[in-house]
Design a protein around this motif. Structure first.
Motif, PDB file in Angstrom:
ATOM      1  N   ALA A   1      -6.493   2.640  -6.851  1.00  0.00           N
ATOM      2  CA  ALA A   1      -6.817   3.558  -5.748  1.00  0.00           C
ATOM      3  C   ALA A   1      -7.908   2.958  -4.904  1.00  0.00           C
TER       4      ALA A   1
ATOM      5  N   GLY B   1      -2.853  11.365   1.611  1.00  0.00           N
ATOM      6  CA  GLY B   1      -3.978  10.894   2.406  1.00  0.00           C
ATOM      7  C   GLY B   1      -4.839   9.850   1.729  1.00  0.00           C
ATOM      8  N   ARG B   2      -4.489   9.473   0.531  1.00  0.00           N
ATOM      9  CA  ARG B   2      -5.240   8.441  -0.181  1.00  0.00           C
ATOM     10  C   ARG B   2      -4.377   7.191  -0.285  1.00  0.00           C
ATOM     11  N   ILE B   3      -4.988   6.037  -0.087  1.00  0.00           N
ATOM     12  CA  ILE B   3      -4.257   4.771  -0.118  1.00  0.00           C
ATOM     13  C   ILE B   3      -4.369   4.151  -1.506  1.00  0.00           C
ATOM     14  N   TYR B   4      -3.210   3.828  -2.079  1.00  0.00           N
ATOM     15  CA  TYR B   4      -3.129   3.135  -3.358  1.00  0.00           C
ATOM     16  C   TYR B   4      -2.544   1.758  -3.111  1.00  0.00           C
ATOM     17  N   ARG B   5      -2.962   0.788  -3.890  1.00  0.00           N
ATOM     18  CA  ARG B   5      -2.467  -0.576  -3.754  1.00  0.00           C
ATOM     19  C   ARG B   5      -1.694  -0.950  -5.015  1.00  0.00           C
TER      20      ARG B   5
ATOM     21  N   GLU C   1       0.848  -1.188   0.000  1.00  0.00           N
ATOM     22  CA  GLU C   1       0.000   0.000   0.000  1.00  0.00           C
ATOM     23  C   GLU C   1       0.884   1.239   0.000  1.00  0.00           C
ATOM     24  N   ILE C   2       0.440   2.248  -0.747  1.00  0.00           N
ATOM     25  CA  ILE C   2       1.151   3.520  -0.838  1.00  0.00           C
ATOM     26  C   ILE C   2       0.196   4.609  -0.373  1.00  0.00           C
ATOM     27  N   ASP C   3       0.619   5.373   0.633  1.00  0.00           N
ATOM     28  CA  ASP C   3      -0.182   6.500   1.122  1.00  0.00           C
ATOM     29  C   ASP C   3       0.301   7.740   0.382  1.00  0.00           C
ATOM     30  N   HIS C   4      -0.560   8.300  -0.466  1.00  0.00           N
ATOM     31  CA  HIS C   4      -0.221   9.492  -1.234  1.00  0.00           C
ATOM     32  C   HIS C   4      -1.277  10.555  -0.978  1.00  0.00           C
TER      33      HIS C   4
END
Length: 71
Positions: free
Chosen positions: A71, A54-58, A49-52
């Protein structure tokens, strides 16, 4: 000067201008883009998971060994 001479002179000028532009473009220092291997990024996992902002992307590695970011 004949028309033929003028055409050749114009073509020579155009070619030398294009060559000068190409040389100038290749002499510019390119900005280096950082590179990381997917193995280093994924750390032996198939998903992360990537926090960008405030939004989490997988980021996942598929069965066909492709990367998918959702997303």
């Amino acid at each position: 000067m004949t028309t033929n001479d003028a055409i050749h002179q114009h073509a020579d000028l155009a070619n030398s201008t294009a060559a000068a532009r190409a040389t100038a473009a290749t002499n510019q220092t390119p900005k280096e883009i950082p590179r990381i291997t997917s193995g280093d990024l994924m750390q032996q996992k198939r998903e992360l998971e990537i926090d960008h902002a405030g939004r989490i992307y997988r980021l996942r590695i598929t069965q066909l060994n492709k990367l998918i970011l959702t997303a």
